[in-house]
Design a protein around this motif. Sequence first.
Motif, PDB file in Angstrom:
ATOM      1  N   GLU A   6       0.549  -1.152   0.040  1.00  0.00           N
ATOM      2  CA  GLU A   6       0.144   0.051   0.128  1.00  0.00           C
ATOM      3  C   GLU A   6       0.739   1.228   0.148  1.00  0.00           C
ATOM      4  O   GLU A   6       0.509   2.126  -0.812  1.00  0.00           O
ATOM      5  CB  GLU A   6      -1.009  -0.093   1.318  1.00  0.00           C
ATOM      6  N   LYS A   9       2.331   1.680  -3.281  1.00  0.00           N
ATOM      7  CA  LYS A   9       1.349   2.485  -4.261  1.00  0.00           C
ATOM      8  C   LYS A   9       1.083   3.888  -4.222  1.00  0.00           C
ATOM      9  O   LYS A   9       0.758   4.569  -4.959  1.00  0.00           O
ATOM     10  CB  LYS A   9      -0.070   1.453  -4.258  1.00  0.00           C
ATOM     11  N   GLU A  13       1.713   6.629  -6.719  1.00  0.00           N
ATOM     12  CA  GLU A  13       0.640   7.740  -7.104  1.00  0.00           C
ATOM     13  C   GLU A  13       1.177   9.133  -6.915  1.00  0.00           C
ATOM     14  O   GLU A  13       1.140  10.153  -7.470  1.00  0.00           O
ATOM     15  CB  GLU A  13      -0.440   7.449  -6.204  1.00  0.00           C
ATOM     16  N   LYS A  21       5.516   2.070 -11.142  1.00  0.00           N
ATOM     17  CA  LYS A  21       4.119   1.293 -11.110  1.00  0.00           C
ATOM     18  C   LYS A  21       4.245   0.005 -11.849  1.00  0.00           C
ATOM     19  O   LYS A  21       3.625  -0.884 -11.547  1.00  0.00           O
ATOM     20  CB  LYS A  21       3.153   2.500 -11.742  1.00  0.00           C
ATOM     21  N   MET A  24       5.554  -2.517  -9.754  1.00  0.00           N
ATOM     22  CA  MET A  24       4.438  -2.834  -8.702  1.00  0.00           C
ATOM     23  C   MET A  24       3.659  -3.774  -9.469  1.00  0.00           C
ATOM     24  O   MET A  24       3.229  -4.883  -8.688  1.00  0.00           O
ATOM     25  CB  MET A  24       3.559  -1.708  -8.340  1.00  0.00           C
TER      26      MET A  24
END
Length: 126
Positions: A6, A9, A13, A21, A24
Amino acid sequence: MHITPEKLKEAAEALECTELKSFMFQEPTAGPLTRKRRSSRSTGRSSRRSTRGTRRSSRGTRRSTRRSRRSTRRSRRSRRSTRRSRRSTRRSRRSTRRSRRSTRRSRRSTRRTRRSTRRTRRSRRS
């Protein structure tokens, strides 16, 4: 500190970093999602270089495996020799113990015979 997915992420962002990204959302065993393309001229040279490199590396691995095999053989030999030497020392100790016992017994028996002969002589005299 443990980094959770989390948190990663959220960081992606916030930075809007495309590499992060793509990293991930990759499968754990998969390679990179996007690969760089090379020009057709350079591919021949690079492939030659890579084959040379793999040959060299395979030679190196062969040599290292040979060396490791030799060392394992030597270590096995040394173990065998140490076992043999231990066995021989045990045997020699046993034999020395036996010989000591036998000498003690013989001494005892000679003492007994001497005593008995003295007694018999004394009894004959009187």
